[in-house]
Design a protein around this motif. Sequence first.
Motif, mmCIF file in Angstrom:
data_model
loop_
_atom_site.group_PDB
_atom_site.id
_atom_site.type_symbol
_atom_site.label_atom_id
_atom_site.label_comp_id
_atom_site.label_asym_id
_atom_site.label_seq_id
_atom_site.Cartn_x
_atom_site.Cartn_y
_atom_site.Cartn_z
ATOM 1 N N LEU A 15 14.119 -42.441 8.667
ATOM 2 C CA LEU A 15 14.063 -41.058 8.179
ATOM 3 C C LEU A 15 15.298 -40.247 8.547
ATOM 4 C CD1 LEU A 15 10.314 -40.088 8.820
ATOM 5 C CD2 LEU A 15 11.422 -40.450 6.600
ATOM 6 N N THR A 16 15.997 -40.642 9.599
ATOM 7 C CA THR A 16 17.190 -39.888 10.003
ATOM 8 C C THR A 16 18.317 -39.993 8.971
ATOM 9 O OG1 THR A 16 18.033 -41.756 11.309
ATOM 10 C CG2 THR A 16 16.670 -40.120 12.453
ATOM 11 N N PHE B 13 6.822 -25.471 13.546
ATOM 12 C CA PHE B 13 7.714 -26.637 13.501
ATOM 13 C C PHE B 13 8.008 -27.154 14.896
ATOM 14 C CE2 PHE B 13 12.124 -28.065 14.034
ATOM 15 C CZ PHE B 13 12.066 -29.262 13.333
ATOM 16 N N ARG B 14 8.361 -26.257 15.815
ATOM 17 C CA ARG B 14 8.745 -26.671 17.163
ATOM 18 C C ARG B 14 7.584 -27.306 17.924
ATOM 19 N NH1 ARG B 14 12.461 -21.291 18.447
ATOM 20 N NH2 ARG B 14 14.393 -22.104 17.500
ATOM 21 N N PHE C 167 9.129 -36.736 15.085
ATOM 22 C CA PHE C 167 10.382 -37.212 14.510
ATOM 23 C C PHE C 167 11.397 -37.557 15.593
ATOM 24 C CE2 PHE C 167 8.294 -34.497 11.465
ATOM 25 C CZ PHE C 167 8.411 -35.198 10.274
ATOM 26 N N ALA C 168 12.411 -38.304 15.184
ATOM 27 C CA ALA C 168 13.500 -38.631 16.100
ATOM 28 C C ALA C 168 14.256 -37.357 16.469
ATOM 29 C CB ALA C 168 14.441 -39.636 15.441
ATOM 30 N N PRO C 169 14.836 -37.287 17.684
ATOM 31 C CA PRO C 169 15.555 -36.074 18.110
ATOM 32 C C PRO C 169 16.695 -35.676 17.180
ATOM 33 C CG PRO C 169 15.156 -37.523 19.977
ATOM 34 C CD PRO C 169 14.764 -38.302 18.752
ATOM 35 N N PHE D 189 16.589 -31.324 8.894
ATOM 36 C CA PHE D 189 15.653 -30.754 7.938
ATOM 37 C C PHE D 189 16.331 -29.673 7.108
ATOM 38 C CE2 PHE D 189 13.380 -32.205 11.661
ATOM 39 C CZ PHE D 189 12.263 -32.844 11.166
ATOM 40 N N LYS D 190 15.697 -29.333 6.014
ATOM 41 C CA LYS D 190 16.145 -28.234 5.165
ATOM 42 C C LYS D 190 14.951 -27.311 4.956
ATOM 43 C CE LYS D 190 18.828 -29.413 1.780
ATOM 44 N NZ LYS D 190 20.126 -28.818 2.178
ATOM 45 N N GLY D 191 15.140 -25.995 5.218
ATOM 46 C CA GLY D 191 14.031 -25.061 5.080
ATOM 47 C C GLY D 191 14.493 -23.697 4.618
ATOM 48 N N ASP D 192 13.536 -22.769 4.449
ATOM 49 C CA ASP D 192 13.894 -21.426 3.996
ATOM 50 C C ASP D 192 14.227 -20.546 5.207
ATOM 51 O OD1 ASP D 192 11.480 -20.716 5.156
ATOM 52 O OD2 ASP D 192 10.403 -20.569 3.252
ATOM 53 N N LEU D 193 14.373 -19.245 4.961
ATOM 54 C CA LEU D 193 14.793 -18.335 6.035
ATOM 55 C C LEU D 193 13.755 -18.175 7.145
ATOM 56 C CD1 LEU D 193 16.595 -15.574 3.932
ATOM 57 C CD2 LEU D 193 17.646 -17.204 5.524
ATOM 58 N N GLY D 194 12.539 -18.638 6.904
ATOM 59 C CA GLY D 194 11.528 -18.603 7.951
ATOM 60 C C GLY D 194 11.892 -19.483 9.133
ATOM 61 N N TYR D 195 12.831 -20.401 8.936
ATOM 62 C CA TYR D 195 13.249 -21.319 9.994
ATOM 63 C C TYR D 195 14.627 -20.954 10.547
ATOM 64 C CZ TYR D 195 9.399 -23.994 8.056
ATOM 65 O OH TYR D 195 8.165 -24.382 7.616
ATOM 66 N N LEU D 196 15.131 -19.787 10.199
ATOM 67 C CA LEU D 196 16.433 -19.339 10.675
ATOM 68 C C LEU D 196 16.435 -19.260 12.202
ATOM 69 C CD1 LEU D 196 19.180 -18.311 9.560
ATOM 70 C CD2 LEU D 196 18.290 -15.993 9.797
ATOM 71 N N GLY D 197 17.410 -19.900 12.822
ATOM 72 C CA GLY D 197 17.485 -19.922 14.277
ATOM 73 C C GLY D 197 17.163 -21.272 14.868
ATOM 74 N N GLU D 198 16.600 -22.176 14.070
ATOM 75 C CA GLU D 198 16.314 -23.533 14.533
ATOM 76 C C GLU D 198 17.507 -24.427 14.174
ATOM 77 O OE1 GLU D 198 15.548 -26.788 15.968
ATOM 78 O OE2 GLU D 198 13.994 -25.296 16.396
ATOM 79 N N ASP D 199 18.170 -24.992 15.179
ATOM 80 C CA ASP D 199 19.391 -25.767 14.972
ATOM 81 C C ASP D 199 19.179 -27.004 14.103
ATOM 82 O OD1 ASP D 199 20.709 -23.948 16.543
ATOM 83 O OD2 ASP D 199 20.572 -25.151 18.383
ATOM 84 N N LEU D 200 17.980 -27.573 14.147
ATOM 85 C CA LEU D 200 17.722 -28.806 13.396
ATOM 86 C C LEU D 200 17.469 -28.557 11.913
ATOM 87 C CD1 LEU D 200 15.379 -30.585 15.966
ATOM 88 C CD2 LEU D 200 17.771 -31.133 15.480
ATOM 89 N N ILE D 201 17.278 -27.294 11.523
ATOM 90 C CA ILE D 201 16.916 -26.976 10.140
ATOM 91 C C ILE D 201 18.033 -26.198 9.464
ATOM 92 C CG2 ILE D 201 15.224 -25.884 8.628
ATOM 93 C CD1 ILE D 201 13.141 -26.240 10.762
#
Length: 309
Positions: free
Chosen positions: A132-133, A198-199, A205-207, A211-223
């Motif tokens: 998946l990575t 999400f957190r 998932f692997a570290p 991911f790809k997301g909308d502005l609701g996930y703004l601030g999460e480095d992985l997204i």
Amino acid sequence: MSSILSHIEKNPQDAQRLIGLGYPELQQLIQNAEQLHDEKQVLLESKKIRIITGGGGRKPKLPIPEQIILTLVYLRHLTTFQLLGIQFDVSESTANNIFNYWLPILRELLPSSLIEQVKKNESDYEILKEVLTDYELIIDSYEQVRERPGDNKEQEKYFSGKAHKHTFKTQIIILPDARDIVDVVAGEPGPKSDITMFRENRDSFAPKQSFKGDLGYLGEDLIDTPIKTPRNGELTTGQKKENKEFSSKRVFVEHRIRSVKIFRVVQDRFRLKPKKYEQVILTICGLVRLRIGALILPTKIDLVAFALS
């Protein structure tokens, strides 16, 4: 035979509109559900201490295929059990009992996501996480209105300021082209933020998973998220173009959520007992996976290789 089952057999092209599955998938589901039902009955019989000969007792009021159809009709149309009873010529309580018997069987038979499908096998699960990575998975969530809890603390917990109602929240993660549902988390309180949800569940998932997301996930480095319009400012033409391209890739998760919401039990106010919410949503995700060809029953091939080939 019920008029619905009779109609589907005469007009198989109408199956998806009536029950949310195509006719070939319905046949496949009935066959496997009957087999699982029989296995459970054999196990149940082996534990009984009988005083009468096996095979006695009340006979079912509906054949198994019609019982499964009844369950699917409820999920697809969210009709009342009284109307279901009339449609299938059984009592309201019998319709309710049939639904509550078959729902957990369908849930057991239909893994809601690719991760759930392989998680029981540790080696397959580790392989899947690594594979998946190679993908930037798409994530989104939605809220569904629920009945107002009677307990004051409980109702405060589920009251969503965004929806101005009491809601459940579900998070869905999919492959980039919506070929499959990768992970589902259902039944969280509606007010919980997308990024918190999400957190709390990212350990599946692997570290290094992206991911790809909308502005609701703004601030999460992985997204990866779209560019936010600055306060009292505007985006440049280039930024608008970039956001448009971003949306064209992220929209697949909206399509998959929509395919889940064709089942009215997901779309309208949830009327069943709250403790059934997760079971219902995960069952429907399994039905969607069956319909889009991501889930094959019975599974006799390498699940990871099939899903990601």
